[in-house]
Design a protein around this motif. Structure first.
Motif, PDB file in Angstrom:
ATOM      1  N   ARG A 263      34.375  29.271  43.074  1.00  0.00           N
ATOM      2  CA  ARG A 263      35.324  28.152  43.065  1.00  0.00           C
ATOM      3  C   ARG A 263      35.838  27.911  41.656  1.00  0.00           C
ATOM      4  O   ARG A 263      37.037  27.737  41.448  1.00  0.00           O
ATOM      5  N   ASP A 264      34.937  27.911  40.671  1.00  0.00           N
ATOM      6  CA  ASP A 264      35.328  27.607  39.298  1.00  0.00           C
ATOM      7  C   ASP A 264      36.316  28.634  38.753  1.00  0.00           C
ATOM      8  O   ASP A 264      37.321  28.276  38.121  1.00  0.00           O
ATOM      9  N   GLY A 265      36.036  29.911  38.993  1.00  0.00           N
ATOM     10  CA  GLY A 265      36.924  30.941  38.490  1.00  0.00           C
ATOM     11  C   GLY A 265      38.299  30.897  39.126  1.00  0.00           C
ATOM     12  O   GLY A 265      39.324  31.033  38.441  1.00  0.00           O
TER      13      GLY A 265
ATOM     14  N   MET B 183      50.443  33.874  28.918  1.00  0.00           N
ATOM     15  CA  MET B 183      50.134  35.039  29.733  1.00  0.00           C
ATOM     16  C   MET B 183      48.792  35.656  29.325  1.00  0.00           C
ATOM     17  O   MET B 183      48.074  36.212  30.155  1.00  0.00           O
ATOM     18  N   THR B 184      48.453  35.559  28.045  1.00  0.00           N
ATOM     19  CA  THR B 184      47.160  36.077  27.585  1.00  0.00           C
ATOM     20  C   THR B 184      45.995  35.305  28.199  1.00  0.00           C
ATOM     21  O   THR B 184      45.077  35.917  28.756  1.00  0.00           O
ATOM     22  N   PRO B 185      45.987  33.963  28.128  1.00  0.00           N
ATOM     23  CA  PRO B 185      44.892  33.249  28.808  1.00  0.00           C
ATOM     24  C   PRO B 185      44.899  33.442  30.324  1.00  0.00           C
ATOM     25  O   PRO B 185      43.833  33.445  30.950  1.00  0.00           O
TER      26      PRO B 185
ATOM     27  N   LEU C 108      41.897  35.641  34.792  1.00  0.00           N
ATOM     28  CA  LEU C 108      41.821  36.516  35.967  1.00  0.00           C
ATOM     29  C   LEU C 108      40.638  37.482  35.853  1.00  0.00           C
ATOM     30  O   LEU C 108      39.910  37.696  36.830  1.00  0.00           O
ATOM     31  N   ALA C 109      40.458  38.068  34.674  1.00  0.00           N
ATOM     32  CA  ALA C 109      39.338  38.985  34.469  1.00  0.00           C
ATOM     33  C   ALA C 109      38.007  38.245  34.601  1.00  0.00           C
ATOM     34  O   ALA C 109      37.046  38.765  35.194  1.00  0.00           O
TER      35      ALA C 109
ATOM     36  N   GLU D  84      37.198  37.631  38.265  1.00  0.00           N
ATOM     37  CA  GLU D  84      36.652  38.790  38.962  1.00  0.00           C
ATOM     38  C   GLU D  84      35.175  38.991  38.616  1.00  0.00           C
ATOM     39  O   GLU D  84      34.366  39.345  39.477  1.00  0.00           O
ATOM     40  N   GLU D  85      34.844  38.751  37.357  1.00  0.00           N
ATOM     41  CA  GLU D  85      33.444  38.875  36.951  1.00  0.00           C
ATOM     42  C   GLU D  85      32.576  37.843  37.663  1.00  0.00           C
ATOM     43  O   GLU D  85      31.462  38.152  38.113  1.00  0.00           O
ATOM     44  N   GLN D  86      33.074  36.615  37.785  1.00  0.00           N
ATOM     45  CA  GLN D  86      32.314  35.566  38.460  1.00  0.00           C
ATOM     46  C   GLN D  86      32.195  35.837  39.953  1.00  0.00           C
ATOM     47  O   GLN D  86      31.178  35.515  40.573  1.00  0.00           O
ATOM     48  N   ARG D  87      33.212  36.422  40.538  1.00  0.00           N
ATOM     49  CA  ARG D  87      33.145  36.770  41.957  1.00  0.00           C
ATOM     50  C   ARG D  87      32.038  37.778  42.216  1.00  0.00           C
ATOM     51  O   ARG D  87      31.346  37.711  43.230  1.00  0.00           O
TER      52      ARG D  87
END
Length: 334
Positions: free
Chosen positions: A118-120, A144-146, A151-152, A155-158
């Motif tokens: 949820r947080d990500g 766009m950088t943040p 997003l990256a 994906e790691e948190q998922r």
């Protein structure tokens, strides 16, 4: 724990989910759809029906679906658990503090195992929403950088929420569903407003005090704590809306709007904290502090709106609010 009948037959996962609700229990408690208490339904049966329904749908949310994303499923399941925790608070006085606390802890801890998803997801959406608000001031490359960094990170948190974690959550909810199905609800909860009056007053009073504290401090922790009380009251009012839709319904909608304002404010606060703790999330210091400044400006507006709306929704003393909802309850029952 709620009473468990270990002698009951456990149905197959295919038919009734991971942990059993017997066919008779399923038919009697989930025959009426929805998450609200209707005027012609005894309160104990309504509470059991709503609780089992929420648990069943939360379990379904956590199973793979072609028509919904993993993030949406987890988010939906967590909201259903929050709604059920509000229902437990509604009948806490009748079911007893020990039962309430044990079941509340199970639901809270189960939801926490999936909180990183949820947080990500929310932080990505929060940044994009903020960019939309200030689109006229920003060019297409700004933030766009943040955005890519979040997003990256998402994906790691998922990946942290593994299949065993989801399986454990489904099993935990299935076991809870079995307990709720077998709980002697009609012996525990009386079929009158007195069974829920204390639960409503307790939640309203904490929100009433939360408004005062949050307005005085504007601290992230105090605003977030107030938001939790607002959401519990919203879920309770939504459950009671059919008793007198014309008067309870607007209160539920107002609380929903207030919860959204406070939720967005909190998400922005978490976004600011995250990028400040990870300066590499932005191209340079200029972009970092521009983002933080816009977050601060937006939060100031949201808090002003939330405090204004909250003052209207929490204008009554707790006892007066409970008496008014009680009058609507009695009118609906007649």
């Amino acid at each position: 724990m709620l009473t468990e009948d270990h002698g009951r037959k456990v149905e197959t996962e295919r038919s009734y989910g991971i942990i059993g609700i017997t066919p008779s229990a399923t038919a009697s408690t989930i025959a009426r759809p929805g998450r609200s208490i209707v005027p012609d339904e005894p309160l104990p049966r309504a509470v059991q029906r709503i609780s089992i329904g929420l648990l069943s749908r939360a379990i379904a949310d956590l199973r793979p679906h072609e028509d919904s994303s993993f993030d949406e499923g987890v988010h939906s399941a967590r909201k259903r658990m929050k709604r059920l925790r509000a229902m437990l608070r509604l009948v806490r006085d009748d079911v007893g503090y020990r039962t309430y606390r044990e079941e509340n802890v199970v639901l809270r801890d189960t939801a926490r195992t999936m909180s990183s998803v949820r947080d990500g997801w929310v932080l990505v959406e929060t940044l994009r929403r903020l960019r939309g608000t200030y689109a006229d001031l920003l060019d297409e490359e700004t933030f766009m950088t943040p955005d890519a960094w979040l997003l990256a990170r998402r994906e790691e948190q998922r990946r942290m929420v593994t299949r065993p974690i989801l399986s454990h959550a489904i099993c935990s909810l299935g076991t809870a569903r079995s307990r709720f199905a077998n709980f002697p609800i009609e012996e525990a909860i009386t079929d009158d407003y007195g069974a829920i009056a204390g639960g409503i007053e307790r939640v309203y009073r904490r929100g009433y005090r939360g408004l005062e504290r949050a307005g005085a401090t504007r601290a992230v922790e105090d605003l977030h704590e107030w938001r939790k009380r607002v959401k519990y009251l919203r879920y309770q009012m939504e459950a009671l809306t059919p008793m007198y839709p014309a008067l309870i319904g607007p209160a539920a909608k107002g609380l929903d709007e207030l919860g959204k304002l406070l939720g967005y404010d909190h998400d922005l606060a978490v976004l600011a904290k995250t990028v400040l703790e990870h300066p590499a999330s932005c191209r340079d210091d200029r972009e970092l502090w521009m983002l933080v400044a816009l977050i601060h400006e937006r939060r100031t507006t949201l808090q002003t709106q939330a405090l204004r709306l909250g003052s209207a929704l929490y204008v009554e003393e707790p006892s007066s609010f409970v008496d008014r909802i009680g009058a609507y309850w009695e009118a609906g029952r007649r």
